[in-house]
Design a protein around this motif. Structure first.
Motif, PDB file in Angstrom:
ATOM      1  N   GLY A 141       1.694 -17.506  -6.209  1.00 10.33           N
ATOM      2  CA  GLY A 141       1.412 -17.858  -4.825  1.00 10.33           C
ATOM      3  C   GLY A 141       1.438 -16.609  -3.964  1.00 10.33           C
ATOM      4  N   TRP A 142       0.386 -16.406  -3.180  1.00  9.97           N
ATOM      5  CA  TRP A 142       0.280 -15.244  -2.296  1.00  9.97           C
ATOM      6  C   TRP A 142       0.802 -15.654  -0.925  1.00  9.97           C
ATOM      7  CZ3 TRP A 142      -4.420 -11.460  -2.356  1.00  9.97           C
ATOM      8  CH2 TRP A 142      -4.294 -10.514  -1.328  1.00  9.97           C
ATOM      9  N   VAL A 143       1.891 -15.039  -0.486  1.00 13.78           N
ATOM     10  CA  VAL A 143       2.474 -15.314   0.830  1.00 13.78           C
ATOM     11  C   VAL A 143       2.131 -14.163   1.770  1.00 13.78           C
ATOM     12  CG1 VAL A 143       4.612 -15.770   2.108  1.00 13.78           C
ATOM     13  CG2 VAL A 143       4.358 -16.584  -0.257  1.00 13.78           C
ATOM     14  N   SER A 144       1.512 -14.480   2.895  1.00 16.91           N
ATOM     15  CA  SER A 144       1.144 -13.452   3.880  1.00 16.91           C
ATOM     16  C   SER A 144       1.743 -13.734   5.255  1.00 16.91           C
ATOM     17  CB  SER A 144      -0.379 -13.354   3.990  1.00 16.91           C
ATOM     18  OG  SER A 144      -0.933 -14.599   4.380  1.00 16.91           O
ATOM     19  N   LEU A 145       2.625 -14.716   5.325  1.00 19.47           N
ATOM     20  CA  LEU A 145       3.262 -15.059   6.595  1.00 19.47           C
ATOM     21  C   LEU A 145       4.507 -14.185   6.800  1.00 19.47           C
ATOM     22  CD1 LEU A 145       3.050 -18.951   6.413  1.00 19.47           C
ATOM     23  CD2 LEU A 145       1.791 -17.490   7.985  1.00 19.47           C
ATOM     24  N   PHE A 146       4.292 -12.980   7.283  1.00 23.23           N
ATOM     25  CA  PHE A 146       5.414 -12.101   7.592  1.00 23.23           C
ATOM     26  C   PHE A 146       4.943 -10.990   8.518  1.00 23.23           C
ATOM     27  CE2 PHE A 146       3.609 -10.636   3.522  1.00 23.23           C
ATOM     28  CZ  PHE A 146       3.301  -9.323   3.803  1.00 23.23           C
ATOM     29  N   GLU A 147       5.883 -10.428   9.233  1.00 27.70           N
ATOM     30  CA  GLU A 147       5.602  -9.284  10.096  1.00 27.70           C
ATOM     31  C   GLU A 147       5.757  -8.039   9.221  1.00 27.70           C
ATOM     32  OE1 GLU A 147       7.099  -6.463  11.775  1.00 27.70           O
ATOM     33  OE2 GLU A 147       5.033  -6.365  12.542  1.00 27.70           O
ATOM     34  N   PRO A 148       4.687  -7.270   8.997  1.00 25.92           N
ATOM     35  CA  PRO A 148       4.732  -6.163   8.029  1.00 25.92           C
ATOM     36  C   PRO A 148       5.853  -5.162   8.258  1.00 25.92           C
ATOM     37  CG  PRO A 148       2.467  -6.619   8.658  1.00 25.92           C
ATOM     38  CD  PRO A 148       3.322  -7.449   9.556  1.00 25.92           C
ATOM     39  N   GLN A 149       6.083  -4.776   9.498  1.00 24.21           N
ATOM     40  CA  GLN A 149       7.108  -3.759   9.742  1.00 24.21           C
ATOM     41  C   GLN A 149       8.499  -4.278   9.410  1.00 24.21           C
ATOM     42  OE1 GLN A 149       6.590  -0.432  10.394  1.00 24.21           O
ATOM     43  NE2 GLN A 149       8.754  -0.465   9.832  1.00 24.21           N
ATOM     44  N   ALA A 150       8.736  -5.570   9.667  1.00 21.13           N
ATOM     45  CA  ALA A 150      10.043  -6.156   9.346  1.00 21.13           C
ATOM     46  C   ALA A 150      10.300  -6.121   7.840  1.00 21.13           C
ATOM     47  CB  ALA A 150      10.116  -7.588   9.874  1.00 21.13           C
ATOM     48  N   VAL A 151       9.275  -6.446   7.054  1.00 18.94           N
ATOM     49  CA  VAL A 151       9.415  -6.405   5.597  1.00 18.94           C
ATOM     50  C   VAL A 151       9.568  -4.966   5.118  1.00 18.94           C
ATOM     51  CG1 VAL A 151       8.235  -6.842   3.404  1.00 18.94           C
ATOM     52  CG2 VAL A 151       8.221  -8.582   5.204  1.00 18.94           C
ATOM     53  N   ALA A 152       8.784  -4.059   5.682  1.00 18.50           N
ATOM     54  CA  ALA A 152       8.872  -2.644   5.297  1.00 18.50           C
ATOM     55  C   ALA A 152      10.270  -2.090   5.565  1.00 18.50           C
ATOM     56  CB  ALA A 152       7.824  -1.833   6.058  1.00 18.50           C
ATOM     57  N   THR A 153      10.842  -2.450   6.700  1.00 18.11           N
ATOM     58  CA  THR A 153      12.192  -1.984   7.044  1.00 18.11           C
ATOM     59  C   THR A 153      13.221  -2.563   6.082  1.00 18.11           C
ATOM     60  OG1 THR A 153      11.607  -1.762   9.386  1.00 18.11           O
ATOM     61  CG2 THR A 153      13.949  -1.944   8.848  1.00 18.11           C
ATOM     62  N   GLU A 155       7.472   5.622   5.680  1.00 19.04           N
ATOM     63  CA  GLU A 155       6.495   5.597   6.772  1.00 19.04           C
ATOM     64  C   GLU A 155       5.093   5.805   6.202  1.00 19.04           C
ATOM     65  OE1 GLU A 155       5.501   7.939  10.970  1.00 19.04           O
ATOM     66  OE2 GLU A 155       7.300   8.441   9.797  1.00 19.04           O
ATOM     67  N   GLY A 156       4.164   5.009   6.660  1.00 14.77           N
ATOM     68  CA  GLY A 156       2.790   5.108   6.177  1.00 14.77           C
ATOM     69  C   GLY A 156       2.453   4.095   5.110  1.00 14.77           C
ATOM     70  N   LEU A 166       0.846  -1.186   0.000  1.00 12.34           N
ATOM     71  CA  LEU A 166       0.000   0.000   0.000  1.00 12.34           C
ATOM     72  C   LEU A 166       0.885   1.240   0.000  1.00 12.34           C
ATOM     73  CD1 LEU A 166      -2.658  -1.076   2.628  1.00 12.34           C
ATOM     74  CD2 LEU A 166      -3.215  -0.174   0.371  1.00 12.34           C
ATOM     75  N   MET A 167       0.511   2.244  -0.741  1.00 13.81           N
ATOM     76  CA  MET A 167       1.254   3.496  -0.818  1.00 13.81           C
ATOM     77  C   MET A 167       1.227   4.234   0.517  1.00 13.81           C
ATOM     78  SD  MET A 167      -1.589   5.740  -2.921  1.00 13.81           S
ATOM     79  CE  MET A 167      -0.877   7.353  -2.641  1.00 13.81           C
ATOM     80  N   ASP A 168       2.130   5.149   0.688  1.00 20.97           N
ATOM     81  CA  ASP A 168       2.100   6.043   1.847  1.00 20.97           C
ATOM     82  C   ASP A 168       1.172   7.226   1.555  1.00 20.97           C
ATOM     83  OD1 ASP A 168       3.771   7.021  -0.148  1.00 20.97           O
ATOM     84  OD2 ASP A 168       5.057   8.095   1.260  1.00 20.97           O
ATOM     85  N   ARG A 169       0.914   8.034   2.535  1.00 21.08           N
ATOM     86  CA  ARG A 169       0.074   9.243   2.427  1.00 21.08           C
ATOM     87  C   ARG A 169      -1.329   8.921   1.917  1.00 21.08           C
ATOM     88  NH1 ARG A 169       3.622  13.790  -0.577  1.00 21.08           N
ATOM     89  NH2 ARG A 169       1.711  14.968  -0.088  1.00 21.08           N
ATOM     90  N   ARG A 170      -1.838   7.750   2.288  1.00 18.19           N
ATOM     91  CA  ARG A 170      -3.182   7.357   1.825  1.00 18.19           C
ATOM     92  C   ARG A 170      -4.279   8.194   2.461  1.00 18.19           C
ATOM     93  NH1 ARG A 170      -0.734   2.964   3.427  1.00 18.19           N
ATOM     94  NH2 ARG A 170      -2.230   2.367   5.039  1.00 18.19           N
ATOM     95  N   GLU A 171      -3.989   8.767   3.630  1.00 17.46           N
ATOM     96  CA  GLU A 171      -5.008   9.561   4.329  1.00 17.46           C
ATOM     97  C   GLU A 171      -5.426  10.793   3.538  1.00 17.46           C
ATOM     98  OE1 GLU A 171      -0.979  11.031   5.378  1.00 17.46           O
ATOM     99  OE2 GLU A 171      -1.921   9.051   5.341  1.00 17.46           O
ATOM    100  N   GLU A 172      -4.636  11.188   2.548  1.00 14.83           N
ATOM    101  CA  GLU A 172      -4.987  12.352   1.734  1.00 14.83           C
ATOM    102  C   GLU A 172      -6.130  12.051   0.775  1.00 14.83           C
ATOM    103  OE1 GLU A 172      -1.513  13.799  -0.220  1.00 14.83           O
ATOM    104  OE2 GLU A 172      -0.310  13.846   1.636  1.00 14.83           O
TER     105      GLU A 172
END
Length: 229
Positions: A154-166, A172-173, A113-119
């Protein structure tokens, strides 16, 4: 019978429905490159997906660094172990399942997901999660286009989002939603892999289809199916 003047030909319709019903969440891949032109077609199909307010919130990161692929795989493996522990009595059964094909697939993509989505407020003021729904539509477009090209996803969803983002230096966002394994396969599963392995059975359409109001009996049947699997 009333028909639409805008419908596809019977052959074209058959192709659409064939891709829908033969699409599978693949976990077994052949170590073979994906043609660059085909990958480009898949990504353009994703970018043609519907999105709330035309915000196009999807972002795709193509993983071409072998060391980065291994690092992502390690994060998934960590979560796989934690998920197994959380399943209690089904822990060992879960650990025997092949839940991803990240090291074998020809292409590895991270959908986020993109950042600044709240806009973006159009269509999201009361349902902000519609941005996630839009990304899911883009992923589904990749999946169906890939099946039409003879490739597995194959869709893999087994991960901690912040770890992947880092790991991927995401701003941020923003937020990773899926790790997508894309590639050649020996064959497509005859039925969903989790059903094939006896983990869970697909439900019947009658248990999720309601008319005019919520049907508690149908919903309970669906819950019972999940609890008994």
């Amino acid at each position: 019978m009333t028909t639409s003047a805008h419908k596809f030909s019977e052959e074209e319709q058959a192709g659409v429905y064939k891709a829908i019903y033969q699409r599978r969440d693949m976990r077994h891949f052949i170590k073979q490159p994906v043609d660059a032109a085909v990958l480009d077609k898949l990504l353009h199909a994703a970018h043609a997906a519907p999105s709330v307010g035309m915000m196009q919130p999807w972002r795709f990161i193509r993983i071409t660094d072998p060391e980065l692929r291994i690092a992502l795989h390690q994060l998934v493996e960590q979560e796989r172990v934690q998920t197994a522990k959380a399943l209690g009595e089904r822990e060992q059964e879960f650990m025997r399942l092949k839940v991803e094909g990240m090291l074998e697939c020809g292409e590895l993509l991270v959908a986020g997901l993109m950042d600044r989505r709240e806009e973006y407020q159009f269509g999201r003021r009361t349902l902000p999660e519609m941005d996630l729904a839009s990304v899911a539509c883009a992923i589904q477009n990749i999946w169906l286009a890939a099946r039409a090209e003879g490739l597995g996803v194959g869709w893999v969803s087994l991960f901690e989002p912040q770890a992947v983002a880092t790991l991927l230096a995401m701003p941020e966002g923003s937020k990773p939603v899926a790790i997508l394994c894309v590639g050649h396969v020996d064959h497509f599963y005859d039925e969903p892999m989790l059903q094939q392995e006896g983990w869970i059975n697909a439900g019947d359409i009658d248990n999720v289809l309601m008319e005019n109001q919520w049907d508690s009996a149908s919903a309970e049947q669906s819950h019972q199916r999940k609890r008994s699997s």
